[in-house]
Design a protein around this motif. Sequence first.
Motif, PDB file in Angstrom:
ATOM      1  N   ALA A 121       0.816  -1.218   0.000  1.00 18.43           N
ATOM      2  CA  ALA A 121       0.000   0.000   0.000  1.00 18.43           C
ATOM      3  C   ALA A 121       0.849   1.266   0.000  1.00 18.43           C
ATOM      4  CB  ALA A 121      -0.945  -0.009   1.198  1.00 18.43           C
ATOM      5  N   SER A 122       1.893   1.283   0.816  1.00 20.27           N
ATOM      6  CA  SER A 122       2.711   2.502   0.880  1.00 20.27           C
ATOM      7  C   SER A 122       3.428   2.759  -0.436  1.00 20.27           C
ATOM      8  CB  SER A 122       3.702   2.435   2.042  1.00 20.27           C
ATOM      9  OG  SER A 122       4.661   1.423   1.833  1.00 20.27           O
ATOM     10  N   LYS A 123       3.908   1.715  -1.082  1.00 20.95           N
ATOM     11  CA  LYS A 123       4.589   1.886  -2.370  1.00 20.95           C
ATOM     12  C   LYS A 123       3.598   2.282  -3.467  1.00 20.95           C
ATOM     13  CE  LYS A 123       8.955   1.112  -1.904  1.00 20.95           C
ATOM     14  NZ  LYS A 123       9.874   2.236  -2.128  1.00 20.95           N
ATOM     15  N   VAL A 124       2.460   1.619  -3.517  1.00 16.86           N
ATOM     16  CA  VAL A 124       1.466   1.918  -4.558  1.00 16.86           C
ATOM     17  C   VAL A 124       0.987   3.359  -4.438  1.00 16.86           C
ATOM     18  CG1 VAL A 124      -0.888   1.374  -5.316  1.00 16.86           C
ATOM     19  CG2 VAL A 124       0.766  -0.468  -4.968  1.00 16.86           C
ATOM     20  N   VAL A 130      -3.689   6.930 -11.021  1.00 17.95           N
ATOM     21  CA  VAL A 130      -4.362   6.238 -12.124  1.00 17.95           C
ATOM     22  C   VAL A 130      -4.842   4.909 -11.543  1.00 17.95           C
ATOM     23  CG1 VAL A 130      -4.119   5.277 -14.448  1.00 17.95           C
ATOM     24  CG2 VAL A 130      -2.849   7.352 -13.806  1.00 17.95           C
ATOM     25  N   PRO A 131      -6.127   4.827 -11.196  1.00 15.22           N
ATOM     26  CA  PRO A 131      -6.620   3.652 -10.474  1.00 15.22           C
ATOM     27  C   PRO A 131      -6.266   2.312 -11.120  1.00 15.22           C
ATOM     28  CG  PRO A 131      -8.312   5.334 -10.539  1.00 15.22           C
ATOM     29  CD  PRO A 131      -7.193   5.805 -11.413  1.00 15.22           C
ATOM     30  N   GLN A 132      -6.387   2.207 -12.438  1.00 14.40           N
ATOM     31  CA  GLN A 132      -6.094   0.931 -13.100  1.00 14.40           C
ATOM     32  C   GLN A 132      -4.629   0.557 -12.946  1.00 14.40           C
ATOM     33  OE1 GLN A 132      -7.437   3.610 -14.548  1.00 14.40           O
ATOM     34  NE2 GLN A 132      -9.460   3.063 -15.295  1.00 14.40           N
ATOM     35  N   PHE A 133      -3.757   1.539 -13.029  1.00 13.08           N
ATOM     36  CA  PHE A 133      -2.327   1.289 -12.887  1.00 13.08           C
ATOM     37  C   PHE A 133      -2.010   0.864 -11.452  1.00 13.08           C
ATOM     38  CE2 PHE A 133       2.122   3.148 -12.483  1.00 13.08           C
ATOM     39  CZ  PHE A 133       2.737   2.098 -13.132  1.00 13.08           C
ATOM     40  N   ARG A 134      -2.540   1.594 -10.483  1.00  8.43           N
ATOM     41  CA  ARG A 134      -2.313   1.244  -9.081  1.00  8.43           C
ATOM     42  C   ARG A 134      -2.821  -0.163  -8.777  1.00  8.43           C
ATOM     43  NH1 ARG A 134      -3.238   6.282  -4.961  1.00  8.43           N
ATOM     44  NH2 ARG A 134      -1.464   7.507  -5.665  1.00  8.43           N
ATOM     45  N   VAL A 163       6.864  -1.751 -11.425  1.00 14.31           N
ATOM     46  CA  VAL A 163       6.401  -0.541 -12.111  1.00 14.31           C
ATOM     47  C   VAL A 163       6.936  -0.511 -13.538  1.00 14.31           C
ATOM     48  CG1 VAL A 163       6.565   1.985 -12.152  1.00 14.31           C
ATOM     49  CG2 VAL A 163       6.055   0.799 -10.006  1.00 14.31           C
ATOM     50  N   ARG A 164       8.216  -0.831 -13.717  1.00 13.48           N
ATOM     51  CA  ARG A 164       8.797  -0.848 -15.063  1.00 13.48           C
ATOM     52  C   ARG A 164       8.170  -1.938 -15.929  1.00 13.48           C
ATOM     53  NH1 ARG A 164      12.954   0.822 -11.982  1.00 13.48           N
ATOM     54  NH2 ARG A 164      13.797  -1.239 -11.507  1.00 13.48           N
ATOM     55  N   GLU A 165       7.827  -3.056 -15.324  1.00 10.68           N
ATOM     56  CA  GLU A 165       7.183  -4.146 -16.053  1.00 10.68           C
ATOM     57  C   GLU A 165       5.802  -3.710 -16.569  1.00 10.68           C
ATOM     58  OE1 GLU A 165       4.902  -8.163 -14.609  1.00 10.68           O
ATOM     59  OE2 GLU A 165       6.887  -7.824 -13.758  1.00 10.68           O
ATOM     60  N   LEU A 166       5.061  -2.970 -15.760  1.00 11.39           N
ATOM     61  CA  LEU A 166       3.689  -2.585 -16.115  1.00 11.39           C
ATOM     62  C   LEU A 166       3.602  -1.232 -16.826  1.00 11.39           C
ATOM     63  CD1 LEU A 166       1.915  -3.836 -12.885  1.00 11.39           C
ATOM     64  CD2 LEU A 166       1.981  -4.930 -15.140  1.00 11.39           C
ATOM     65  N   PRO A 168       6.413   0.081 -19.085  1.00  8.04           N
ATOM     66  CA  PRO A 168       7.777  -0.053 -19.604  1.00  8.04           C
ATOM     67  C   PRO A 168       8.358   1.241 -20.184  1.00  8.04           C
ATOM     68  CG  PRO A 168       6.237  -1.356 -20.916  1.00  8.04           C
ATOM     69  CD  PRO A 168       5.478  -0.807 -19.757  1.00  8.04           C
ATOM     70  N   ASP A 169       7.534   2.066 -20.791  1.00  8.76           N
ATOM     71  CA  ASP A 169       8.063   3.320 -21.347  1.00  8.76           C
ATOM     72  C   ASP A 169       7.929   4.482 -20.366  1.00  8.76           C
ATOM     73  OD1 ASP A 169       5.335   3.546 -21.435  1.00  8.76           O
ATOM     74  OD2 ASP A 169       5.222   4.084 -23.558  1.00  8.76           O
ATOM     75  N   ALA A 170       7.489   4.201 -19.139  1.00  9.11           N
ATOM     76  CA  ALA A 170       7.346   5.189 -18.061  1.00  9.11           C
ATOM     77  C   ALA A 170       6.389   6.326 -18.425  1.00  9.11           C
ATOM     78  CB  ALA A 170       8.702   5.727 -17.638  1.00  9.11           C
ATOM     79  N   ALA A 171       5.461   6.070 -19.313  1.00 11.30           N
ATOM     80  CA  ALA A 171       4.512   7.097 -19.738  1.00 11.30           C
ATOM     81  C   ALA A 171       3.665   7.602 -18.569  1.00 11.30           C
ATOM     82  CB  ALA A 171       3.616   6.562 -20.853  1.00 11.30           C
ATOM     83  N   LEU A 172       3.150   6.702 -17.756  1.00 10.06           N
ATOM     84  CA  LEU A 172       2.303   7.110 -16.626  1.00 10.06           C
ATOM     85  C   LEU A 172       3.104   7.836 -15.560  1.00 10.06           C
ATOM     86  CD1 LEU A 172       0.134   3.895 -16.312  1.00 10.06           C
ATOM     87  CD2 LEU A 172      -0.630   6.136 -17.104  1.00 10.06           C
ATOM     88  N   VAL A 173       4.251   7.310 -15.224  1.00 12.55           N
ATOM     89  CA  VAL A 173       5.077   7.917 -14.182  1.00 12.55           C
ATOM     90  C   VAL A 173       5.579   9.289 -14.635  1.00 12.55           C
ATOM     91  CG1 VAL A 173       7.201   7.662 -12.850  1.00 12.55           C
ATOM     92  CG2 VAL A 173       5.704   5.688 -13.211  1.00 12.55           C
ATOM     93  N   ASN A 174       6.052   9.374 -15.881  1.00  7.47           N
ATOM     94  CA  ASN A 174       6.563  10.649 -16.381  1.00  7.47           C
ATOM     95  C   ASN A 174       5.460  11.688 -16.551  1.00  7.47           C
ATOM     96  OD1 ASN A 174       9.205   9.783 -16.367  1.00  7.47           O
ATOM     97  ND2 ASN A 174       9.148   9.092 -18.497  1.00  7.47           N
ATOM     98  N   ALA A 175       4.263  11.264 -16.927  1.00  4.07           N
ATOM     99  CA  ALA A 175       3.145  12.200 -17.069  1.00  4.07           C
ATOM    100  C   ALA A 175       2.851  12.871 -15.734  1.00  4.07           C
ATOM    101  CB  ALA A 175       1.911  11.479 -17.598  1.00  4.07           C
ATOM    102  N   GLU A 176       2.912  12.107 -14.652  1.00  2.00           N
ATOM    103  CA  GLU A 176       2.671  12.667 -13.319  1.00  2.00           C
ATOM    104  C   GLU A 176       3.781  13.659 -12.946  1.00  2.00           C
ATOM    105  OE1 GLU A 176       0.673  12.982  -9.533  1.00  2.00           O
ATOM    106  OE2 GLU A 176       0.040  12.201 -11.455  1.00  2.00           O
TER     107      GLU A 176
END
Length: 190
Positions: A121-124, A130-134, A163-166, A168-176
Amino acid sequence: MTSPGALDQATAVAERASVLAGVEWDAVDGPDVVAGVEAIVAARSFLDAALLRGIERLEATDAVRGLGWASVKDFLTHATGGHKGTGGGLVRAVEQLRDLPEVQAALESGRVTLPQARAIASKVHTLPRVPQFRTAVAGRMLELVEVRGHDASDLQTVFGDVVRELDPDAALVNAEKERAKDERAAHHAR
């Protein structure tokens, strides 16, 4: 008003645990000791799940204020005898698990322990909202517990890999990160 069974059940469990604490473990051998410890760990997980549900209700009712406590966090730190901040960590776990029902369900069914559930939970909750990603990340981490037996430390270690597996191009993480950067720039411009 009280639930007809909750207090009675909690009292009965405490009484049974008291008896268990007095067991002569010196008389227990090999496989029975292993099985006994495993059963205690399972019981502890169920108790932790029940504790979190009770904390959720304490937060909703604010019942501890009537007893003179400034907050549920303070009450829990006192009640658990933990270090300063223990109560806050438990309240935070309740809040974080509320958004991750699959992790909450795994805790309540004994498939994960509280430390594992808190690690997930703390990491997520550091991820973009983005609920689906979490949900996907939490699900993958639960899978690692169930299939590979990952403990809380393992889960913290593999989080980045998941996170990298799900993503891979870091689109969600970088968008945030970009959104946060844009908000800071807009704030400075004002």
